[in-house]
Enzyme design. Structure first.
Site, PDB file in Angstrom:
ATOM      1  N   ASP A 206      41.871  28.566  44.345  1.00 51.15           N
ATOM      2  CA  ASP A 206      40.501  29.048  44.163  1.00 51.15           C
ATOM      3  C   ASP A 206      39.807  28.408  42.956  1.00 51.15           C
ATOM      4  OD1 ASP A 206      38.108  30.527  43.937  1.00 51.15           O
ATOM      5  OD2 ASP A 206      39.018  32.173  45.044  1.00 51.15           O
ATOM      6  N   HIS A 209      36.048  30.170  41.842  1.00 54.97           N
ATOM      7  CA  HIS A 209      35.760  31.332  40.992  1.00 54.97           C
ATOM      8  C   HIS A 209      35.723  30.982  39.499  1.00 54.97           C
ATOM      9  CE1 HIS A 209      39.995  31.287  39.916  1.00 54.97           C
ATOM     10  NE2 HIS A 209      39.836  32.330  39.126  1.00 54.97           N
ATOM     11  N   HIS A 214      35.176  33.568  35.364  1.00 48.64           N
ATOM     12  CA  HIS A 214      35.686  33.444  34.000  1.00 48.64           C
ATOM     13  C   HIS A 214      34.607  32.992  33.020  1.00 48.64           C
ATOM     14  CE1 HIS A 214      39.672  34.169  35.492  1.00 48.64           C
ATOM     15  NE2 HIS A 214      39.696  33.080  36.226  1.00 48.64           N
ATOM     16  N   ASP A 370      41.180  37.921  36.544  1.00 47.23           N
ATOM     17  CA  ASP A 370      41.696  37.785  37.911  1.00 47.23           C
ATOM     18  C   ASP A 370      42.307  39.101  38.398  1.00 47.23           C
ATOM     19  OD1 ASP A 370      40.926  35.133  38.079  1.00 47.23           O
ATOM     20  OD2 ASP A 370      42.830  34.379  37.324  1.00 47.23           O
TER      21      ASP A 370
HETATM   22 FE   LIG Z   1      41.153  32.914  37.635  1.00 46.41          FE
END
Ligand SMILES: [Fe+2]
Ligand code: FES
Length: 451
Positions: A206, A209, A214, A370
């Site tokens: 991923d 993201h 973040h 996460d």
């Molecule tokens: Fe992450």
């Protein structure tokens, strides 16, 4: 025979997936049997147990396992369960011992798994056969360049066959120097209330993201925050604009790789990358001799995320290796290890360990972000209506690129090829009747690019 139709839960045509795979307790029980009881699972690294008597504890699925180098120097793995009444025979996470002594009634097992001593044996037992009461061994334990794996399956592919062409990529970490890789210190461990597959797909694929989820963390760690770069990993500052050149997702079924190809961006998120890059460039010529130009120049030092099915992720740029251990359908433990080539100088290792702690340690700021998504995705289907929804992994489907290494590549790290391959393999393994059927049919071999 399972009550589920795994062909329906994962639809490889529409790329839709049922949300039940994240919460249904019966699917989870199928996973323990079909996946964790049959696949090769990462147990540890030679550098953690270098001498006779050294041991560590880990999990294979939910099975508590002891990995130990015996007096004869052979590495074995055993269920951490006493053959008398099933108590754990080892409580420590790691150490050195000649014997594991059960805390309940005192049976003692040597470091090769044999039952060595039983309190009051002659007084209370008749015709007692110690040789039949050793610790239960993990069926097969094999080693690939220092990486120790085990499987409960007596038959089926050997480790090297299971890893297949993934060794081309693994060797960038494991074989860049004659000394090889090592894990440094003890792992960070944290338990998160989410399904085990979500942190796996996040780490292996991923890239989408990173700049968004973040964004806050990036202000305090790495070069975005320090304003040293307009783009990080091809993504513009403030998540605007994206250049997918020099990056890829690769499916090497049953495994996956996400990577940049510039040989340096692995340190893009470091506060203090200079000493690391200085060492890397000193080291690179000898690595090119061992690995060839493609791997030595393009992959070594890049942000490379390797996913070894089912639950091992090796992340070169962040210098970490992590294993996701399931703890029921709605919870998992992540064990995160710092890693470096053994030839890395001590002051660089220090930077690496600190960075791993800051980012993906137990209180790491990226791990924390996460964990929130993982928890929400796992538990939103507690609501009956939400449970009817499907997840979709259609990004960059059908996009291909030329790549000299093994596997089928698709451009960009913002891509969902690796995630699609992970769930395709999940489906294959859940459907496989025998362990031999776990591996996909061999796809056409490309000539390995070493030149
Ligand atoms: Fe992450
Ligand atoms: S349960 Fe281990 S000695 Fe009895």
């Amino acid at each position: 025979m399972s009550k589920f139709d795994y062909n329906e839960l994962i639809d490889n045509e529409t790329m839709l997936q049922s949300r039940s795979i994240f919460w249904d307790p019966d699917i989870y029980q199928d996973e323990l049997k079909q996946i964790f009881n049959r696949c090769w699972l990462f147990l540890g690294h030679d550098s953690q147990i270098p001498e006779a008597g050294d041991f560590l504890r880990t999990y294979m699925g939910e099975d508590d396992v002891i990995v130990v180098r015996g007096e004869d120097n052979e590495v074995r793995a055993f269920l951490n369960a006493c053959s008398h009444r099933g108590n754990k025979v080892c409580q420590a996470e790691w150490g050195k011992t000649k014997a594991f002594t059960c805390s309940y009634h005192g049976w003692a097992f040597d470091n090769m798994g044999e039952l060595a001593a039983v309190p009051l044996e002659e007084e209370v037992y008749d015709n007692f056969d110690r040789s039949k009461l050793g610790l239960v061994p993990v069926a097969r334990v094999q080693n690939y360049k220092g990486m120790i794996f085990g499987t409960f399956a007596e038959e089926g592919p050997d480790l090297v066959e299971y890893l297949g062409d993934m060794t081309y990529y693994l060797d960038v970490i494991l074989d860049a120097s004659p000394e090889g890789m090592e894990l440094i210190g003890t792992p960070f461990r944290v338990e998160i209330p989410g399904n085990w597959k979500l942190p796996v797909e996040n780490a292996i694929g991923d890239g989408y993201h990173v700049a968004w989820a973040h964004a806050g963390a990036m202000r305090v760690v790495g070069t975005i925050g320090q304003g040293r770069a307009e783009t990080v990993l091809g993504i513009g500052k403030d998540n605007t604009g994206y250049d997918d050149s020099g990056q890829m997702h690769v499916a090497i079924p049953p495994h996956t790789v996400l990577s940049t190809l510039d040989g340096q961006s692995g340190y893009a998120l470091y506060d203090n990358p200079e000493p690391c890059i200085e060492h890397l460039e000193k080291f690179r010529p000898s690595a090119i001799e061992r690995l060839g130009e493609v791997r030595g120049k393009q992959l070594l030092g890049s942000e490379m995320h390797m996913g070894v099915f089912p639950n091992l992720q090796i992340i070169q740029g962040l210098n970490l290796l992590r294993v996701i251990h399931p703890k029921g359908p709605g919870s998992f433990e992540v064990a995160t290890y710092s890693m470096a080539d053994k030839n890395t100088p001590a002051h660089v290792k220090e930077i690496i360990v600190k960075h791993v702690g800051q980012t993906f340690g137990s209180a790491g700021i990226l791990e924390g972000d996460d964990g929130d998504f993982t928890e929400a995705i796992t538990h939103s289907p507690n609501g009956y209506a939400t449970r009817q929804m499907k997840g979709w992994l259609g990004m960059a489907a059908g996009r291909t690129m030329d790549w000299e290494g093994p596997g089928d590549a698709s451009p960009g790290i913002v891509n969902e090829l690796c995630q699609r391959e992970f769930y395709a393999q999940w489906q294959r393994t859940m459907l496989a009747e025998t362990t031999s059927e776990i591996l996909p049919e061999k796809i056409e071999q490309k000539e390995a690019a070493n030149g």
